[in-house]
Structure formats: C-alpha cells, structure tokens
Design an enzyme around this catalytic site. Sequence first.
Site, PDB file in Angstrom:
ATOM      1  N   TYR A 297      48.904  13.722 -22.390  1.00  0.00           N
ATOM      2  CA  TYR A 297      48.083  12.582 -22.061  1.00  0.00           C
ATOM      3  C   TYR A 297      48.055  12.525 -20.564  1.00  0.00           C
ATOM      4  CZ  TYR A 297      46.701   8.078 -20.629  1.00  0.00           C
ATOM      5  OH  TYR A 297      46.284   6.834 -19.911  1.00  0.00           O
TER       6      TYR A 297
ATOM      7  N   THR B 139      46.869   5.966 -14.606  1.00  0.00           N
ATOM      8  CA  THR B 139      47.843   5.352 -15.462  1.00  0.00           C
ATOM      9  C   THR B 139      49.127   5.510 -14.439  1.00  0.00           C
ATOM     10  OG1 THR B 139      49.083   5.523 -17.158  1.00  0.00           O
ATOM     11  CG2 THR B 139      48.084   7.499 -16.857  1.00  0.00           C
ATOM     12  N   ASP B 140      50.164   4.608 -14.990  1.00  0.00           N
ATOM     13  CA  ASP B 140      51.523   4.978 -14.192  1.00  0.00           C
ATOM     14  C   ASP B 140      52.315   5.864 -15.098  1.00  0.00           C
ATOM     15  OD1 ASP B 140      52.024   3.719 -16.713  1.00  0.00           O
ATOM     16  OD2 ASP B 140      53.267   2.158 -15.971  1.00  0.00           O
ATOM     17  N   GLU B 141      51.868   6.538 -15.917  1.00  0.00           N
ATOM     18  CA  GLU B 141      52.255   7.665 -16.818  1.00  0.00           C
ATOM     19  C   GLU B 141      52.600   8.867 -15.989  1.00  0.00           C
ATOM     20  OE1 GLU B 141      51.660   7.621 -20.966  1.00  0.00           O
ATOM     21  OE2 GLU B 141      51.201   5.466 -21.059  1.00  0.00           O
TER      22      GLU B 141
ATOM     23  N   LYS C 263      45.967  13.315 -17.100  1.00  0.00           N
ATOM     24  CA  LYS C 263      45.466  12.216 -16.355  1.00  0.00           C
ATOM     25  C   LYS C 263      45.858  12.860 -14.833  1.00  0.00           C
ATOM     26  CE  LYS C 263      43.765   8.611 -17.032  1.00  0.00           C
ATOM     27  NZ  LYS C 263      42.356   8.257 -16.890  1.00  0.00           N
TER      28      LYS C 263
END
Length: 364
Positions: free
Chosen positions: A158, A132-134, A162
């Site tokens: 989260y 993810t970009d997060e 990741k």
Amino acid sequence: MHKLLVTGGAGFIGANFVHYWLAHHPQDRLVVLDALTYAGNMASLAGCLEQDNFRFVHGDIGDQDLVETLLVDEGLDTVVNFAAESHVDRSIHGPDPFVTTNVVGTHSLLKAAKKVWLARGGRSHRFHHVSTDEVYGSLTSEAPPFTEASPYAPNSPYSASKAASDHLVRAYHHTYGLEVTTSNCSNNYGPYQFPEKLIPLIILNILEAKHLPIYGDGLNIRDWLYVEDHCRGIDLVLEKGRVGEVYNIGGNNEWKNIDIVRLVCQLVDEAVSADGKLQERFPVAPVVTGGKAENLITFVKDRPGHDRRYAIDAGKSGKELGYEPLESFETGIRKTIAWYLANEEWWRAVMNGSYREWIVRHYA
Ligand code: NAD
Ligand code: TYD
C-alpha cells in the site's frame, strides 16, 4: 467559484470531504468520480445527490477518456484525488489493485489533467493529491516525527504504491508545469469509515460481542486525526498552499493501539450502560450481559512487516496555512462512537456485503 473533481468521493475520507465542501463552499460545483469498489458506498453521499451543484459519476480514474470528458464538459478547475486502494492488510494479501489504481490510475488522472489543462492555454487549475504518512516508513520510539523532508521508505505494498503516485505527481509539476499540491496525512477516524479499519471494527465488534483482534503486542503507535480536520487541512492547502509543495497534516495525537482499544471499550460500555434503548438494540453487548468490553480483547498474529510507529510534524502546514487540528481525541472519539451507534443501517449494509466475504476469506 471553483469546480472540483473529487475522485474516490464515495469512500471514507472522500465522502466526509464532499459533505464538508458542500457545507463550507455552497457556491462551488462538485463532481465525484468513484469506481464503487468494496470501499465505495453511495449511502455515504446521502443528502448530496439531490443538490444541484453535485453530480456523481460511476467510473474509474484509470479511464483517461472519461476524465478528460468530465474536465472539459464540466469546465472543472480542480482535482482532489482521494481514489485509492487504502487498506494495508488487503495490500498484503493482494497487491495488484494497489498498483493498478494507486500508481497507474493516478498516472492516468495526471495525463488527463495535463492534456486538458496544459494543452488548452494553461487555464488556472490545481491537482491536489491526497497521500499518507506511511510513505515515510516506520519510526523508532525516540525518533522525531516525519517532516516533509523525511526520506521516503515505504514498507507495505500500500505505502509503496502511494509513494509511487506521490513521485508521479511531483514529476508532472517539475517536468510539465502541472500545478500540483500533495498532502501526507496521518491515520484518520470518524463517520463513514469502512468497518475493517481499527476504530470502527472495535466499536462494532463490541456491540456484537466479538473478539477485538490486536495485532502483535498492541504497542504499535499511530497519530490519529479526526477526519473533518483532514478535510479542513486539504481546504487550506487548496486555498493557501504553494504550487509544487507538499504539506504534512497530522493530529499531534500519538496512541498505542492497545490504549485506543481500551479507551473505545470504556466509552462504548459507558454509552450502552447509560441507554436502555441501546441495550435493547444490542442485547449481546458485554455490559448488557454483565461483562466488560475489554474482556473481548484478543492478541492475534502480527501483520507481516507491521510498521511500529507513525507520527507527523505538521509545523509547515501550521506556519504556512494556519492549519491545526480542532477536534481533541476525547471529543472526536466520542462523536465517532455516537455516529456508529446512530447509523446502524449504514454499517449493517456494509457488513452484509463484500466486507464480510473478505473477512471470511482471509481470517476465518
Ligand atoms: P477508502 O478505501 O475508504 O475509499 C477509497 C475510495 O476510492 C472508494 O470510494 C473507492 O470506491 C474509490 N476507488 C478505488 N479505486 C478507484 C478507481 N480506480 N477509480 C475511482 N475510484 C476508486 O479510502 P480512504 O480511507 O477514504 O482514503 C482516501 C485517500 O486518503 C486515499 O488516497 C488514502 O491513501 C489517503 N489516506 C487515508 C488515510 C486513512 O487513515 N484512511 C490517511 C492518510 C491518507
Ligand atoms: P489500520 O486501521 O488498518 O490502519 P493502518 O494500518 O493504515 O495504520 O490499523 C491501525 C493500527 O491498528 C495498525 O497498527 C494495525 C492495527 N490493527 C489491529 O491491531 N487490529 C486490527 O484488527 C486492525 C484492523 C488493525
């Protein structure tokens, strides 16, 4: 011909990927491994289960023996790892399963792949990790979008879990020579998305005349991508991506939350006003009772640590892989609304189950 293990294939993006792959690569074999958590749904795989080149296995990515057996018995050459705990709000209320699945589970999957693929003469293989970009943290309004060189700065349990899994994937390539690729993608939307995520939540709440909760001031920005474009991006990484590399996949489509919610309100109002059958099926929808969906918008307490802005620079994927998003937001959001209107049985079943219990526990 390839033989793929698709982990998390009963979830939102995984199920879309399975449908995409069976349609575009009918000669390949797909084995889905999914633990069927609250987010996994066999109904999302309807139509696949009957196909000879498809197998569903109910199990955990953390079960190394099971994964090794599948890799050997099925002669699998590719892993596409979607399996994860994926909802930021849930990670705030209960981070443990995020560490268990996203970090320990991914590590277990890597160990199985290393043992089977590297210990047996290094047969041709690929371990693709979906991220993810997060992991890059939050951008200010003026900052340029995230590139693959942006430093990791995850802010939620989260995104931290990741990020940890991304690092393990990288390390298994660097240290052991496992042939890995990773893609970091922006916010997805489309069919089969679990209705606690923003876009399906808004569509379904409008139909039932429930409040539309906007966290904080509603000015947080996300870069939205139609899920099929993400699936195509992963396909391109598998086909053309260089081993050991990371590819950003995005929509070039930044929206403030409040603007998305207003757009969805307008499009659902239009769809329901134009169709008498929808008015019969959703008698409390605002346009049926003489109101407007926008009146349901309610600003609520902000999410703790809420990242302000995400945006992806997908230039490397464009240059190296020929990736570009094909769906415009206008067409993608209309398709998504049409899908939820046409698939009431799917979302009713989801909402009558664990989803509702969770919402009641945390937000009632
Ligand atoms: P999802 O929550 O809808 O689906 C996750 C799936 O994984 C479910 O089917 C669940 O049953 C399964 N699963 C969970 N734990 C498992 C375990 N231990 N073993 C096997 N299966 C397990 O998630 P999603 O939105 O489809 O996201 C898929 C992947 O894409 C995730 O890795 C996520 O981090 C990443 N991603 C998501 C987005 C997005 O906008 N949704 C954006 C970028 C990246
Ligand atoms: P979400 O779909 O949970 O994705 P993510 O947090 O991974 O980006 O949320 C998208 C954005 O919408 C995020 O800024 C939080 C916001 N949001 C709301 O304002 N209200 C809601 O009810 C939800 C679920 C999200």
